[in-house]
Design a protein around this motif. Sequence first.
Motif, PDB file in Angstrom:
ATOM      1  N   SER A 228      27.510  44.918  32.267  1.00 14.42           N
ATOM      2  CA  SER A 228      26.946  45.890  31.434  1.00 14.42           C
ATOM      3  C   SER A 228      27.038  47.235  32.315  1.00 14.42           C
ATOM      4  CB  SER A 228      25.497  45.779  31.042  1.00 14.42           C
ATOM      5  OG  SER A 228      24.924  47.076  30.443  1.00 14.42           O
ATOM      6  N   THR A 229      27.325  48.284  31.688  1.00 13.92           N
ATOM      7  CA  THR A 229      27.323  49.706  32.228  1.00 13.92           C
ATOM      8  C   THR A 229      25.814  50.185  32.564  1.00 13.92           C
ATOM      9  OG1 THR A 229      29.244  50.150  30.905  1.00 13.92           O
ATOM     10  CG2 THR A 229      28.373  51.983  31.711  1.00 13.92           C
ATOM     11  N   TYR A 230      24.801  49.609  32.024  1.00 18.33           N
ATOM     12  CA  TYR A 230      23.647  50.082  31.988  1.00 18.33           C
ATOM     13  C   TYR A 230      22.680  49.172  32.402  1.00 18.33           C
ATOM     14  CZ  TYR A 230      25.764  53.767  29.160  1.00 18.33           C
ATOM     15  OH  TYR A 230      26.236  54.645  28.777  1.00 18.33           O
ATOM     16  N   ASN A 231      22.887  48.150  33.454  1.00 18.85           N
ATOM     17  CA  ASN A 231      22.049  47.185  33.759  1.00 18.85           C
ATOM     18  C   ASN A 231      22.195  47.020  35.279  1.00 18.85           C
ATOM     19  OD1 ASN A 231      20.973  44.559  34.255  1.00 18.85           O
ATOM     20  ND2 ASN A 231      20.939  44.284  31.918  1.00 18.85           N
ATOM     21  N   LEU A 232      21.018  46.906  35.981  1.00 15.13           N
ATOM     22  CA  LEU A 232      20.938  46.826  37.404  1.00 15.13           C
ATOM     23  C   LEU A 232      20.714  45.495  37.922  1.00 15.13           C
ATOM     24  CD1 LEU A 232      18.421  49.827  37.986  1.00 15.13           C
ATOM     25  CD2 LEU A 232      20.680  49.564  38.851  1.00 15.13           C
ATOM     26  N   LYS A 233      20.709  44.282  36.999  1.00  7.45           N
ATOM     27  CA  LYS A 233      20.470  43.158  37.449  1.00  7.45           C
ATOM     28  C   LYS A 233      21.552  42.391  38.423  1.00  7.45           C
ATOM     29  CE  LYS A 233      17.670  41.929  33.075  1.00  7.45           C
ATOM     30  NZ  LYS A 233      17.526  41.164  32.205  1.00  7.45           N
ATOM     31  N   HIS A 234      22.729  42.559  38.139  1.00  8.38           N
ATOM     32  CA  HIS A 234      23.638  42.105  38.913  1.00  8.38           C
ATOM     33  C   HIS A 234      24.410  42.969  40.006  1.00  8.38           C
ATOM     34  CE1 HIS A 234      23.393  38.934  35.886  1.00  8.38           C
ATOM     35  NE2 HIS A 234      23.689  39.890  35.017  1.00  8.38           N
ATOM     36  N   ARG A 235      23.633  43.865  40.558  1.00  6.34           N
ATOM     37  CA  ARG A 235      24.255  44.810  41.393  1.00  6.34           C
ATOM     38  C   ARG A 235      24.763  44.237  42.772  1.00  6.34           C
ATOM     39  NH1 ARG A 235      18.076  47.751  42.244  1.00  6.34           N
ATOM     40  NH2 ARG A 235      17.135  45.821  43.678  1.00  6.34           N
ATOM     41  N   ASP A 236      24.114  42.840  43.265  1.00  9.78           N
ATOM     42  CA  ASP A 236      24.607  42.482  44.387  1.00  9.78           C
ATOM     43  C   ASP A 236      25.911  41.639  44.211  1.00  9.78           C
ATOM     44  OD1 ASP A 236      22.492  43.308  45.769  1.00  9.78           O
ATOM     45  OD2 ASP A 236      21.266  41.362  45.629  1.00  9.78           O
ATOM     46  N   GLU A 237      26.053  41.230  42.765  1.00 12.54           N
ATOM     47  CA  GLU A 237      27.207  40.595  42.468  1.00 12.54           C
ATOM     48  C   GLU A 237      28.313  41.453  42.676  1.00 12.54           C
ATOM     49  OE1 GLU A 237      26.574  38.459  38.855  1.00 12.54           O
ATOM     50  OE2 GLU A 237      24.744  37.670  39.591  1.00 12.54           O
ATOM     51  N   MET A 238      27.862  42.650  41.751  1.00 20.19           N
ATOM     52  CA  MET A 238      29.054  43.571  41.778  1.00 20.19           C
ATOM     53  C   MET A 238      29.445  44.354  43.021  1.00 20.19           C
ATOM     54  SD  MET A 238      28.002  45.788  38.299  1.00 20.19           S
ATOM     55  CE  MET A 238      26.058  46.031  38.493  1.00 20.19           C
ATOM     56  N   PHE A 239      28.549  44.568  43.862  1.00 22.54           N
ATOM     57  CA  PHE A 239      28.931  44.748  45.230  1.00 22.54           C
ATOM     58  C   PHE A 239      29.796  43.654  45.967  1.00 22.54           C
ATOM     59  CE2 PHE A 239      28.212  44.797  49.961  1.00 22.54           C
ATOM     60  CZ  PHE A 239      28.132  46.101  50.509  1.00 22.54           C
ATOM     61  N   ASN A 240      29.476  42.493  46.082  1.00 20.96           N
ATOM     62  CA  ASN A 240      30.284  41.516  46.489  1.00 20.96           C
ATOM     63  C   ASN A 240      31.695  41.535  45.943  1.00 20.96           C
ATOM     64  OD1 ASN A 240      28.297  40.768  48.511  1.00 20.96           O
ATOM     65  ND2 ASN A 240      27.221  39.254  46.891  1.00 20.96           N
TER      66      ASN A 240
END
Length: 255
Positions: A228-240
């Motif tokens: 999602s463009t407006y969701n912080l739940k997966h920030r570590d996954e996106m960073f990785n």
Amino acid sequence: MKKIYELGIAFGGGGTRGYYHAGVLKRLLELGYKPQIVSGTSVGSIVAAMYAAGLSVESMQAAFSALALKDFLEPRLPKQYLTDSKPLRKILENTLKAKTFEELECPLKIIATCLESSKEVIFEKGPLIDAIIASCSVPVVFPPVKIEGKHYVDGGVIRNVPVSVIREECKRVFAVNLIPSSGKDMAYNGSMKHIAERCVTMMFNAAAMYDLNLADLVIEDVEMAGYSTYNLKHRDEMFNLGYNANAFKLLDKMG
């Protein structure tokens, strides 16, 4: 004679998917690829500005992870817009010591869209924070930003991955695209948030095609289309995902 830089990076828009930018930038710096000029649209303008101001990737992550971030990235229902930019302004004021483009450590170009002229505007001098917020002001989600009598919204309306604005000044330009096309249909759920997000995604995709073709290397991951463009739940996954992007395998071949 215009100065020619060895490497420039264009950071694209994409809301909380900006954690991908942080992962990409960390890996690039570890590999010795340090851009001498950067450009950014929307959340890409935030990352580009923080880099140009000399902040570490860890400092960027801390700023993004501030509790107040969810206040402006997770829509609510006020009178005119889904949310406002005051929390974003506060985070930027607390994080960026540089308040003008002239105080930055390297050149930065930020893209916004002028509502009066219907054209893109490149900010590269003067007040920094107003330019960033203008670039991040997704239509309807955020109110437009007024600068010198003109009203500005998100640069992604016209140019979501601003390669072209630095292309002639660089020997090489890397583009970081947060909104790749998955090639698959997405389920429709009828919520206002879902409709707004899908429309923004389609608009930004269309606004990136020309510039992506100008880049020497496009760093993107089709898996990002599922976030999602407006969701912080997966920030570590996106960073990785950013840190381990497949595009890095091409760098050895490029030399």
